[in-house]
Design a protein around this motif. Sequence first.
Motif, PDB file in Angstrom:
ATOM      1  N   UNK A   1       0.943  -1.067   0.011  1.00 43.09           N
ATOM      2  CA  UNK A   1      -0.032  -0.079  -0.141  1.00 43.09           C
ATOM      3  C   UNK A   1       0.972   1.226   0.021  1.00 43.09           C
ATOM      4  N   UNK A   2       1.683   1.515  -1.053  1.00 42.49           N
ATOM      5  CA  UNK A   2       2.301   2.737  -1.207  1.00 42.49           C
ATOM      6  C   UNK A   2       1.839   4.084  -1.083  1.00 42.49           C
ATOM      7  N   UNK A   3       0.518   4.001  -1.226  1.00 43.67           N
ATOM      8  CA  UNK A   3      -0.095   5.401  -0.864  1.00 43.67           C
ATOM      9  C   UNK A   3      -0.159   5.754   0.511  1.00 43.67           C
ATOM     10  N   UNK A   4      -0.141   4.977   1.553  1.00 43.97           N
ATOM     11  CA  UNK A   4      -0.260   5.291   2.919  1.00 43.97           C
ATOM     12  C   UNK A   4       1.258   5.968   3.262  1.00 43.97           C
ATOM     13  N   UNK A   5       2.208   5.576   2.656  1.00 41.33           N
ATOM     14  CA  UNK A   5       3.463   5.979   2.805  1.00 41.33           C
ATOM     15  C   UNK A   5       3.593   7.298   2.505  1.00 41.33           C
ATOM     16  N   UNK A   6       3.246   7.692   1.156  1.00 40.17           N
ATOM     17  CA  UNK A   6       3.257   9.100   0.524  1.00 40.17           C
ATOM     18  C   UNK A   6       2.459   9.965   1.354  1.00 40.17           C
ATOM     19  N   UNK A   7       1.290   9.615   1.620  1.00 36.84           N
ATOM     20  CA  UNK A   7       0.397  10.457   2.500  1.00 36.84           C
ATOM     21  C   UNK A   7       1.151  11.024   3.616  1.00 36.84           C
TER      22      UNK A   7
END
Length: 202
Positions: free
Chosen positions: A2-8
Amino acid sequence: GNPAIYVGNAGKTFMVAILGLVFGLAAGVVLALTAWTSRLLNGLLTPLGLIFSSIPVVALIPILARLLGYDMRTEIAIVAIAAFFPTFVFVGAGLKSLPPGSGDLFKVMGASPWQRFRRLVMPAAVPNLMVALRLTAPEAVLAAILAELLMGTSGLGYMFREAAGRFATERAFGTSIIATITAVIVFGLVMSAERRVDARWK
Protein backbone atom coordinates in the motif's frame (compact mmCIF):
# COMPACT_ATOMS: atom_id res chain seq x y z
CA GLY A 1 1.46 -3.45 -0.64
CA ASN A 2 0.00 0.00 0.00
CA PRO A 3 2.46 2.68 -1.15
CA ALA A 4 -0.16 5.46 -0.98
CA ILE A 5 -0.19 5.32 2.82
CA TYR A 6 3.55 6.00 2.89
CA VAL A 7 3.25 8.91 0.48
CA GLY A 8 0.44 10.57 2.41
CA ASN A 9 2.13 10.24 5.79
CA ALA A 10 5.53 11.26 4.40
CA GLY A 11 3.89 14.38 2.94
CA LYS A 12 2.45 15.25 6.34
CA THR A 13 5.82 14.76 8.07
CA PHE A 14 7.52 16.83 5.37
CA MET A 15 5.03 19.67 5.87
CA VAL A 16 5.51 19.65 9.65
CA ALA A 17 9.29 19.66 9.21
CA ILE A 18 9.25 22.56 6.73
CA LEU A 19 6.84 24.71 8.74
CA GLY A 20 8.73 24.11 11.96
CA LEU A 21 12.01 24.82 10.22
CA VAL A 22 10.71 28.12 8.85
CA PHE A 23 9.45 29.25 12.26
CA GLY A 24 12.64 28.13 14.01
CA LEU A 25 14.83 29.92 11.48
CA ALA A 26 12.74 33.08 11.73
CA ALA A 27 12.92 33.09 15.53
CA GLY A 28 16.66 32.42 15.48
CA VAL A 29 17.33 35.23 13.01
CA VAL A 30 15.14 37.75 14.85
CA LEU A 31 16.72 37.03 18.23
CA ALA A 32 20.23 37.04 16.74
CA LEU A 33 19.54 40.47 15.25
CA THR A 34 18.11 41.63 18.57
CA ALA A 35 21.18 40.42 20.44
CA TRP A 36 23.46 42.07 17.87
CA THR A 37 21.92 45.49 18.46
CA SER A 38 22.90 45.62 22.14
CA ARG A 39 25.57 44.09 24.36
CA LEU A 40 23.06 43.98 27.20
CA LEU A 41 20.55 42.05 25.12
CA ASN A 42 23.30 39.78 23.86
CA GLY A 43 24.32 39.02 27.44
CA LEU A 44 20.73 38.21 28.32
CA LEU A 45 19.59 36.28 25.26
CA THR A 46 22.65 34.07 24.69
CA PRO A 47 22.56 32.34 28.12
CA LEU A 48 18.78 32.02 27.93
CA GLY A 49 19.03 30.43 24.49
CA LEU A 50 21.72 28.06 25.70
CA ILE A 51 19.67 27.00 28.72
CA PHE A 52 16.55 26.57 26.62
CA SER A 53 18.36 24.47 24.02
CA SER A 54 19.83 22.19 26.68
CA ILE A 55 16.37 21.01 27.75
CA PRO A 56 15.52 17.73 25.97
CA VAL A 57 12.73 18.18 23.46
CA VAL A 58 10.99 15.12 24.88
CA ALA A 59 10.66 16.92 28.22
CA LEU A 60 9.01 19.90 26.53
CA ILE A 61 6.39 17.90 24.67
CA PRO A 62 3.92 17.56 27.59
CA ILE A 63 4.19 21.29 28.33
CA LEU A 64 3.74 22.30 24.70
CA ALA A 65 0.87 19.86 24.28
CA ARG A 66 -0.94 21.40 27.23
CA LEU A 67 -0.40 24.88 25.83
CA LEU A 68 -1.03 24.24 22.14
CA GLY A 69 -3.06 21.03 22.11
CA TYR A 70 -2.38 17.50 20.96
CA ASP A 71 -2.28 18.35 17.28
CA MET A 72 0.02 19.52 14.51
CA ARG A 73 0.70 22.88 16.17
CA THR A 74 2.67 21.15 18.91
CA GLU A 75 4.57 19.07 16.37
CA ILE A 76 5.54 22.23 14.47
CA ALA A 77 6.59 23.92 17.72
CA ILE A 78 8.87 20.99 18.56
CA VAL A 79 10.59 21.24 15.18
CA ALA A 80 10.91 25.02 15.58
CA ILE A 81 12.59 24.61 18.95
CA ALA A 82 15.06 22.12 17.46
CA ALA A 83 15.92 24.56 14.66
CA PHE A 84 16.03 27.72 16.74
CA PHE A 85 19.30 27.52 18.68
CA PRO A 86 21.68 26.53 15.82
CA THR A 87 20.22 29.38 13.78
CA PHE A 88 20.62 31.82 16.66
CA VAL A 89 24.27 30.82 17.16
CA PHE A 90 25.35 30.76 13.52
CA VAL A 91 23.55 33.95 12.48
CA GLY A 92 24.87 35.73 15.57
CA ALA A 93 28.40 34.68 14.67
CA GLY A 94 27.87 35.77 11.07
CA LEU A 95 26.69 39.21 12.13
CA LYS A 96 30.00 39.71 13.94
CA SER A 97 32.32 38.18 11.32
CA LEU A 98 32.76 41.23 9.11
CA PRO A 99 35.68 41.51 6.69
CA PRO A 100 38.67 43.23 8.35
CA GLY A 101 38.50 46.99 8.03
CA SER A 102 35.06 46.98 6.40
CA GLY A 103 33.39 48.72 9.33
CA ASP A 104 35.91 51.56 9.26
CA LEU A 105 35.52 51.86 5.50
CA PHE A 106 31.77 52.30 5.78
CA LYS A 107 32.25 54.98 8.46
CA VAL A 108 34.75 56.87 6.30
CA MET A 109 32.38 56.69 3.33
CA GLY A 110 29.64 58.22 5.48
CA ALA A 111 27.27 55.24 5.42
CA SER A 112 24.25 55.44 7.65
CA PRO A 113 23.64 52.71 10.26
CA TRP A 114 20.90 51.27 8.06
CA GLN A 115 23.17 51.22 5.00
CA ARG A 116 25.92 49.57 7.03
CA PHE A 117 23.49 46.96 8.28
CA ARG A 118 21.90 46.28 4.90
CA ARG A 119 25.04 46.29 2.76
CA LEU A 120 27.64 44.91 5.16
CA VAL A 121 26.29 43.16 8.23
CA MET A 122 23.42 41.17 6.73
CA PRO A 123 25.40 39.92 3.71
CA ALA A 124 28.09 38.72 6.11
CA ALA A 125 25.48 36.70 8.02
CA VAL A 126 23.77 35.09 5.01
CA PRO A 127 26.35 32.29 4.48
CA ASN A 128 26.14 31.41 8.16
CA LEU A 129 22.37 31.29 7.91
CA MET A 130 22.70 28.73 5.14
CA VAL A 131 25.07 26.66 7.27
CA ALA A 132 22.48 26.67 10.04
CA LEU A 133 19.83 25.65 7.53
CA ARG A 134 21.98 22.77 6.28
CA LEU A 135 22.54 21.52 9.81
CA THR A 136 18.96 21.86 11.00
CA ALA A 137 17.04 20.67 7.92
CA PRO A 138 17.65 16.91 8.40
CA GLU A 139 17.18 17.33 12.15
CA ALA A 140 13.82 18.98 11.45
CA VAL A 141 12.60 15.81 9.75
CA LEU A 142 13.80 13.71 12.69
CA ALA A 143 12.18 16.10 15.19
CA ALA A 144 8.90 15.92 13.27
CA ILE A 145 9.03 12.12 13.32
CA LEU A 146 9.80 12.14 17.06
CA ALA A 147 6.85 14.45 17.74
CA GLU A 148 4.54 12.25 15.68
CA LEU A 149 5.88 9.16 17.39
CA LEU A 150 5.11 10.50 20.86
CA MET A 151 1.83 12.33 20.32
CA GLY A 152 0.78 12.38 16.68
CA THR A 153 -2.20 10.84 14.94
CA SER A 154 -0.63 10.71 11.49
CA GLY A 155 2.75 11.01 9.79
CA LEU A 156 5.72 8.69 9.60
CA GLY A 157 6.33 8.75 13.34
CA TYR A 158 2.78 7.67 14.07
CA MET A 159 3.02 4.98 11.39
CA PHE A 160 6.16 3.60 12.97
CA ARG A 161 4.62 3.55 16.45
CA GLU A 162 1.48 1.88 15.18
CA ALA A 163 3.45 -0.72 13.21
CA ALA A 164 5.76 -1.46 16.12
CA GLY A 165 2.78 -1.89 18.42
CA ARG A 166 1.33 -4.51 16.06
CA PHE A 167 4.75 -6.12 15.49
CA ALA A 168 4.32 -5.34 11.79
CA THR A 169 8.02 -5.53 10.98
CA GLU A 170 7.60 -4.93 7.25
CA ARG A 171 5.55 -1.76 7.81
CA ALA A 172 8.01 -0.46 10.43
CA PHE A 173 10.96 -1.17 8.14
CA GLY A 174 9.23 0.53 5.21
CA THR A 175 8.47 3.56 7.37
CA SER A 176 12.13 3.79 8.40
CA ILE A 177 13.24 3.70 4.77
CA ILE A 178 10.76 6.43 3.76
CA ALA A 179 11.84 8.57 6.73
CA THR A 180 15.48 8.24 5.67
CA ILE A 181 14.65 9.11 2.07
CA THR A 182 12.67 12.17 3.23
CA ALA A 183 15.59 13.42 5.34
CA VAL A 184 18.02 12.89 2.46
CA ILE A 185 15.75 14.76 0.04
CA VAL A 186 15.47 17.70 2.42
CA PHE A 187 19.25 17.72 2.91
CA GLY A 188 19.82 17.64 -0.85
CA LEU A 189 17.44 20.55 -1.44
CA VAL A 190 19.17 22.60 1.25
CA MET A 191 22.63 21.80 -0.11
CA SER A 192 21.56 22.97 -3.56
CA ALA A 193 20.16 26.19 -2.09
CA GLU A 194 23.33 26.74 -0.05
CA ARG A 195 25.55 26.44 -3.13
CA ARG A 196 23.47 29.02 -4.97
CA VAL A 197 23.44 31.42 -2.03
CA ASP A 198 27.19 31.05 -1.47
CA ALA A 199 27.83 31.80 -5.13
CA ARG A 200 25.83 35.00 -4.72
CA TRP A 201 26.96 36.21 -1.29
CA LYS A 202 30.49 34.92 -0.66
